[in-house]
Design a protein around this motif. Structure first.
Motif, short mmCIF file in Angstrom:
data_model
loop_
_atom_site.label_atom_id
_atom_site.label_comp_id
_atom_site.label_asym_id
_atom_site.label_seq_id
_atom_site.Cartn_x
_atom_site.Cartn_y
_atom_site.Cartn_z
N SER A 221 0.82 -1.22 0.00
CA SER A 221 0.00 0.00 0.00
C SER A 221 0.85 1.27 0.00
O SER A 221 0.36 2.34 -0.38
CB SER A 221 -0.93 0.01 1.22
OG SER A 221 -0.18 -0.01 2.41
N SER B 107 3.54 3.70 -1.48
CA SER B 107 4.21 3.93 -2.76
C SER B 107 5.73 3.92 -2.61
O SER B 107 6.45 3.47 -3.49
CB SER B 107 3.76 5.27 -3.35
OG SER B 107 4.04 6.33 -2.46
N TYR B 108 6.22 4.41 -1.47
CA TYR B 108 7.66 4.41 -1.21
C TYR B 108 8.21 2.99 -1.20
O TYR B 108 9.25 2.71 -1.80
CB TYR B 108 7.93 5.11 0.12
CG TYR B 108 9.37 5.11 0.57
CD1 TYR B 108 10.35 5.75 -0.17
CD2 TYR B 108 9.74 4.49 1.76
CE1 TYR B 108 11.67 5.77 0.25
CE2 TYR B 108 11.05 4.50 2.19
CZ TYR B 108 12.01 5.14 1.44
OH TYR B 108 13.31 5.16 1.86
N ARG C 68 6.86 0.33 -2.69
CA ARG C 68 6.79 -0.21 -4.05
C ARG C 68 7.92 0.32 -4.91
O ARG C 68 8.51 -0.41 -5.71
CB ARG C 68 5.44 0.14 -4.70
CG ARG C 68 4.23 -0.46 -4.01
CD ARG C 68 2.99 -0.41 -4.89
NE ARG C 68 2.71 0.91 -5.43
CZ ARG C 68 2.03 1.85 -4.83
NH1 ARG C 68 1.56 1.64 -3.59
NH2 ARG C 68 1.79 3.01 -5.41
N ARG C 69 8.23 1.61 -4.75
CA ARG C 69 9.29 2.21 -5.56
C ARG C 69 10.65 1.58 -5.26
O ARG C 69 11.39 1.22 -6.18
CB ARG C 69 9.34 3.71 -5.28
CG ARG C 69 10.42 4.45 -6.06
CD ARG C 69 10.54 5.87 -5.57
NE ARG C 69 9.23 6.51 -5.46
CZ ARG C 69 9.04 7.67 -4.87
NH1 ARG C 69 10.05 8.31 -4.31
NH2 ARG C 69 7.83 8.19 -4.80
N ASP D 227 1.61 1.90 -12.38
CA ASP D 227 1.55 2.24 -10.96
C ASP D 227 1.14 3.70 -10.80
O ASP D 227 1.62 4.57 -11.55
CB ASP D 227 2.91 2.00 -10.30
CG ASP D 227 2.83 2.00 -8.78
OD1 ASP D 227 2.88 0.92 -8.19
OD2 ASP D 227 2.70 3.09 -8.18
N ASP E 93 2.09 5.73 -8.63
CA ASP E 93 3.21 6.53 -8.12
C ASP E 93 4.18 6.83 -9.25
O ASP E 93 4.68 5.92 -9.93
CB ASP E 93 3.93 5.78 -7.00
CG ASP E 93 5.10 6.57 -6.45
OD1 ASP E 93 4.85 7.63 -5.85
OD2 ASP E 93 6.25 6.15 -6.65
N VAL F 101 7.64 4.99 -9.11
CA VAL F 101 7.69 3.62 -9.63
C VAL F 101 7.78 3.66 -11.15
O VAL F 101 8.58 2.92 -11.77
CB VAL F 101 6.44 2.84 -9.18
CG1 VAL F 101 6.46 1.43 -9.79
CG2 VAL F 101 6.40 2.74 -7.66
N ARG F 102 6.98 4.49 -11.78
CA ARG F 102 7.03 4.60 -13.24
C ARG F 102 8.39 5.10 -13.71
O ARG F 102 8.89 4.69 -14.76
CB ARG F 102 5.91 5.52 -13.75
CG ARG F 102 4.51 5.07 -13.33
CD ARG F 102 3.43 5.69 -14.19
NE ARG F 102 3.45 7.13 -14.21
CZ ARG F 102 2.85 7.91 -13.32
NH1 ARG F 102 2.18 7.37 -12.29
NH2 ARG F 102 2.90 9.23 -13.43
N GLU G 264 5.81 14.16 -2.54
CA GLU G 264 7.10 13.47 -2.41
C GLU G 264 7.93 14.05 -1.27
O GLU G 264 7.87 15.24 -0.98
CB GLU G 264 7.89 13.58 -3.71
CG GLU G 264 7.23 12.91 -4.90
CD GLU G 264 7.04 11.42 -4.68
OE1 GLU G 264 7.80 10.83 -3.91
OE2 GLU G 264 6.12 10.85 -5.28
#
Length: 403
Positions: free
Chosen positions: A191, A193-194, A196-197, A223, A225, A228-229, A253
């Protein structure tokens, strides 16, 4: 408070202090905590209090408080340690996974960019937010530890910290051979984003079987975020400037991410796009401008090539006024030729405060002479009402005259 009541209270505290000082840990654990939130929370959870010491809780007021708490949870010992320094308390929660992880040394902190799959894996299940809020997580292959500033207004946070560390230790019990699967779970479904990145970035850097890499890239492209992209776009060699622009001007951010994105823009992007992105950030009247100025000042001070590139970017009619602090960074830190150019541009946008600073500048004779001339030109430009000496009780000072 009546004098008798106050005397009884003082006597009680003194007695508790004397008893606790001479008692062993078992006896101390029975003593009242005198409203210590950390003790209240942990003792109610079944932790055993140990290692009592005097803690300064206010000027000239100390209390005997436990510094260590222990409890068995899910077959493992969980230790909570109170670290006190300058009246600031830090809580350390630690435990040991059942499975050893040889040759492991991972550190997570908000100011660091986590590297490696182990560090990425430690961000799962909510720990990412704790790191972004100032916690430090370490794992040396044997002990998993998290430390964070203890806030009296949120004593219940220690319960959540314990739950997260226990859950993380359970994941570590899967063993090193399952690490890639664990991190893939984070990259595709966490959940935060940090988290996942960081997971996506480190997985792509570590190398994956072709089929799994393609799947991760497909997930990352969609994604929500932008970070991530960006990780996916950089990995496959796509143009990342647009994503860097979004990161540099993002409100959501963290500061470190914005500064890194802007640094990449001004050092790698085509000048017109870098200048436009820099202008948008400098126009923001909030932390984004501060981050941009800090990042550019650091680049100016550490690399002559970057300093020249940054001067070329800000030497533009639309940016000079916004970039006055960068001109000063160039004047102070760049080589003399570039500093002379920066002083010249200050003549176009300088204020009364800049006149004062130019007069105090301590530099080489060429730069000092140029600074004197520019100070005169600023005075001529802003007029006699823009700069004056206003006498105070003790000494004169420069100020801007009002109506």
């Amino acid at each position: 408070m009546e004098l008798v009541t106050l005397a009884v209270l003082i006597a009680t505290i003194a007695t508790l202090h004397r008893v606790a000082t001479n008692a062993n840990d078992s006896v101390r654990a029975l003593l009242p905590s005198l409203d210590d939130p950390l003790s209240n929370v942990l003792l109610s959870e079944g932790f055993v209090a140990r290692n009592h010491r005097a803690v300064e809780i206010a000027p000239r007021l100390t209390n005997i408080l436990p510094h260590r708490f222990e409890k068995e949870i899910d077959g493992r010992t969980v230790v909570v340690v109170r670290e006190v320094g300058a009246r600031v308390q830090t809580v350390v929660v630690e435990t040991r996974p059942h499975v050893p992880w040889p040759d492991t040394d991972a550190v997570l902190h908000w100011a660091l960019e986590p590297g490696g799959l182990v560090a990425a894996g430690l961000l799962a299940g909510g720990l990412a937010q704790w790191v972004q809020d100032g916690a430090t997580i370490t794992f040396d292959g044997a002990v998993l530890r998290m430390s964070y500033p203890f806030t009296y207004g949120r004593p219940g946070a220690v319960r959540r910290a314990i739950d997260l560390i226990v859950a993380c230790a359970a994941k570590l019990d899967r063993g090193p051979e399952t690490l890639a699967d664990w991190v893939f779970e984070i990259a595709s479904s966490d959940s935060a984003s940090y988290a996942r990145r960081i997971a996506t970035t480190n997985l792509l850097a570590a190398g994956l079987p072709a089929e799994r890499e393609l799947r991760l890239i497909a997930i990352g492209r969609t994604d929500p975020d932008v970070g991530v992209r960006l990780a996916v776009a950089a990995h496959v060699g796509e143009d990342v400037v647009e994503l860097l622009e979004l990161l540099a001007s993002s409100v959501e951010e963290p500061s470190r991410v914005r500064r890194d994105a802007l640094e990449q823009l001004v050092t790698q992007a085509e000048p017109d796009r870098a200048r436009a992105a820099l202008g948008r950030v400098l126009e923001c009247d909030d932390g984004r401008r501060s981050d941009a100025l800090a990042a550019l000042t650091e680049l100016v001070a550490t690399d002559d090539e970057d300093a020249a590139r940054i001067f070329a970017l800000v030497d533009h009619a639309d940016l000079l006024r916004l970039a006055r602090p960068i001109l000063w960074a160039l004047i102070v830190a760049a080589d003399e030729d570039l500093a002379l150019e920066a002083v010249e541009r200050l003549a176009l946008v300088g204020t009364g405060a800049d006149v004062h600073d130019l007069e105090r500048l301590n530099a080489g004779p060429r730069l000092m002479a140029r600074a004197d001339l520019v100070a005169v030109r600023i005075r001529e430009r802003i007029g006699r009402h823009g700069l004056s000496i206003v006498q105070t009780e003790t000494e004169g000072r420069l100020s801007v005259v009002g109506e």
